[in-house]
Design a protein around this motif. Structure first.
Motif, short mmCIF file in Angstrom:
data_model
loop_
_atom_site.label_atom_id
_atom_site.label_comp_id
_atom_site.label_asym_id
_atom_site.label_seq_id
_atom_site.Cartn_x
_atom_site.Cartn_y
_atom_site.Cartn_z
N ARG A 151 8.02 10.34 4.61
CA ARG A 151 9.45 10.22 4.26
C ARG A 151 10.33 10.74 5.40
N ALA A 152 9.91 11.83 6.01
CA ALA A 152 10.69 12.37 7.12
C ALA A 152 10.75 11.40 8.29
N ALA A 153 9.72 10.54 8.39
CA ALA A 153 9.69 9.53 9.45
C ALA A 153 10.42 8.25 9.04
N GLY A 154 11.03 8.25 7.85
CA GLY A 154 11.78 7.09 7.41
C GLY A 154 10.94 6.01 6.77
N MET A 155 9.77 6.38 6.25
CA MET A 155 8.87 5.41 5.65
C MET A 155 9.01 5.38 4.14
N ARG A 156 8.80 4.20 3.55
CA ARG A 156 8.70 4.06 2.10
C ARG A 156 7.24 4.27 1.72
N VAL A 157 7.00 5.03 0.65
CA VAL A 157 5.64 5.33 0.21
C VAL A 157 5.31 4.47 -1.00
N LEU A 158 4.32 3.58 -0.85
CA LEU A 158 3.88 2.70 -1.93
C LEU A 158 2.45 3.05 -2.32
N ALA A 159 2.23 3.26 -3.59
CA ALA A 159 0.89 3.59 -4.09
C ALA A 159 0.27 2.36 -4.75
N ALA A 160 -0.91 1.98 -4.31
CA ALA A 160 -1.61 0.85 -4.93
C ALA A 160 -2.32 1.35 -6.18
N ASP A 161 -1.94 0.81 -7.33
CA ASP A 161 -2.53 1.28 -8.58
C ASP A 161 -2.39 0.20 -9.65
N VAL A 162 -3.40 0.10 -10.52
CA VAL A 162 -3.39 -0.94 -11.55
C VAL A 162 -2.24 -0.79 -12.53
N PRO A 217 9.34 0.20 7.15
CA PRO A 217 8.19 1.06 7.50
C PRO A 217 7.54 1.59 6.23
N THR A 218 6.24 1.43 6.11
CA THR A 218 5.56 1.70 4.84
C THR A 218 4.29 2.52 5.02
N ALA A 219 4.11 3.48 4.12
CA ALA A 219 2.85 4.21 3.99
C ALA A 219 2.21 3.77 2.69
N TRP A 220 1.10 3.05 2.78
CA TRP A 220 0.36 2.61 1.60
C TRP A 220 -0.64 3.70 1.22
N VAL A 221 -0.68 4.08 -0.05
CA VAL A 221 -1.63 5.08 -0.54
C VAL A 221 -2.65 4.39 -1.45
N PHE A 222 -3.92 4.59 -1.14
CA PHE A 222 -5.01 3.99 -1.92
C PHE A 222 -5.88 5.10 -2.48
N ALA A 269 -11.34 -2.18 -1.20
CA ALA A 269 -11.12 -2.63 0.17
C ALA A 269 -10.39 -3.97 0.21
N THR A 270 -10.71 -4.85 -0.74
CA THR A 270 -10.03 -6.14 -0.81
C THR A 270 -8.56 -5.97 -1.14
N ALA A 271 -8.27 -5.15 -2.15
CA ALA A 271 -6.88 -4.89 -2.54
C ALA A 271 -6.11 -4.24 -1.39
N ALA A 272 -6.74 -3.29 -0.71
CA ALA A 272 -6.07 -2.64 0.41
C ALA A 272 -5.76 -3.63 1.51
N SER A 273 -6.68 -4.55 1.77
CA SER A 273 -6.47 -5.56 2.81
C SER A 273 -5.27 -6.43 2.46
N VAL A 274 -5.17 -6.82 1.18
CA VAL A 274 -4.03 -7.64 0.74
C VAL A 274 -2.72 -6.89 0.95
N CYS A 275 -2.67 -5.63 0.53
CA CYS A 275 -1.45 -4.83 0.64
C CYS A 275 -1.04 -4.64 2.10
N LEU A 276 -1.98 -4.31 2.94
CA LEU A 276 -1.67 -4.07 4.35
C LEU A 276 -1.17 -5.35 5.02
N TYR A 277 -1.79 -6.46 4.68
CA TYR A 277 -1.36 -7.72 5.29
C TYR A 277 -0.02 -8.19 4.74
N GLU A 278 0.27 -7.90 3.48
CA GLU A 278 1.59 -8.23 2.95
C GLU A 278 2.67 -7.51 3.76
N SER A 279 2.44 -6.25 4.05
CA SER A 279 3.39 -5.49 4.87
C SER A 279 3.44 -6.02 6.29
N ALA A 280 2.27 -6.36 6.84
CA ALA A 280 2.24 -6.88 8.21
C ALA A 280 3.00 -8.20 8.31
#
Length: 266
Positions: free
Chosen positions: A184-195, A212-217, A250-261
């Motif tokens: 947050r101090a770096a100006g990032m939005r924190v998104l948590a991947a969760d069902v 700018p996003t920090a994904w939490v898995f 790992a599949t879900a994380a890949s989807v989330c990271l690529y959506e941001s990319a």
């Protein structure tokens, strides 16, 4: 030619398959020509020893050339010795010993990152290695592991990264609340991947994925605890359109990271 699988030197290297030996020595095992080639290309100073069978060296001449260019001597071993050194059932004839090189958490945020993956209590080595590989592919700036996650230098983790371990910073033993605060101090939005989160499709429509996003898995079986979820700005789930009961982490994380990319580059 090293031909005794029970020699003290062979046993010392083989012990690096165990976490206690890795922690004590600060070293880890690296198997296979692909991973060793990446290490020699990106961080050659970390490679301390290189063991190979004569046939393997003939099969992978580019690795032999890269080692020679770095002044790294190849130590020839028999097939039996290689089998004793390797962690895999069917090794590829190449094993190296490398120095561990985790990134300090403060260095991850030395320059404000655009995309990072934060792994809270991820325990499966294959998942961790695949997520590091996906983060590398998506152009993430770093991967951060909390203290309860699997050891970064577990041989299965290292193999699963297929060399991506040497491409991007990976911090270990972090505290999730501290990481969120730094993000947050770096100006990032924190998104948590969760069902239990809102659909990734809705989050995509809101346009926040381009920030700018920090994904939490979280953990493969339990996900993120409510306390951990409460630290994030939003909880997000990858929708399942078919009949699968769930999606591999790992599949879900890949989807989330690529959506941001994708969003950050559109």
């Amino acid at each position: 030619m090293i031909d005794n699988p029970r020699s003290p030197r062979v046993r010392a290297v083989a012990k690096l398959a165990k976490r206690s030996a890795r922690q004590e020595s600060g070293l880890f095992l690296l198997e296979g020509p692909q991973a060793l080639g990446e290490a020699l290309t990106w961080k050659p100073d970390l490679v301390l020893e290189f063991f190979a069978t004569p046939t393997a060296l003939e099969r992978y001449p580019t690795v032999a050339t890269a080692a020679a260019e770095e002044g790294l001597e190849v130590e020839f071993v028999t097939e039996d010795v290689l089998a004793a050194l390797a962690d895999t059932v069917t090794p590829q004839g190449v094993v190296a010993v490398c120095k561990q090189f985790p990134t300090a958490l403060k260095d991850v945020f030395a320059e404000p990152p655009r995309l990072i993956a934060v792994l809270e209590e991820v325990r499966d080595p294959g998942n961790l290695g695949t997520i590091i590989r996906a983060a590398d592919s998506a152009g993430a700036d770093a991967v951060i592991l909390t203290g309860r996650s699997v050891d970064l230098y577990n041989p299965k983790v290292v193999r699963s990264t297929t060399g991506s371990l040497f491409h991007l910073p990976v911090a270990v033993d972090a505290d999730l609340a501290d990481v969120v605060g730094r993000s947050r101090a770096a100006g990032m939005r924190v998104l948590a991947a969760d069902v239990k989160g809102e659909s990734l499709l809705d989050v995509r429509r809101d346009g926040v994925l381009g920030e700018p996003t920090a994904w939490v898995f979280g953990n493969e079986a339990r996900g993120l605890e409510d306390e951990m979820l409460g630290l994030a700005d939003r909880a997000v789930t990858v929708p399942i359109f078919g009949h699968a009961e769930s999606m591999n982490l790992a599949t879900a994380a890949s989807v989330c990271l690529y959506e941001s990319a994708f969003a950050q580059r559109s």
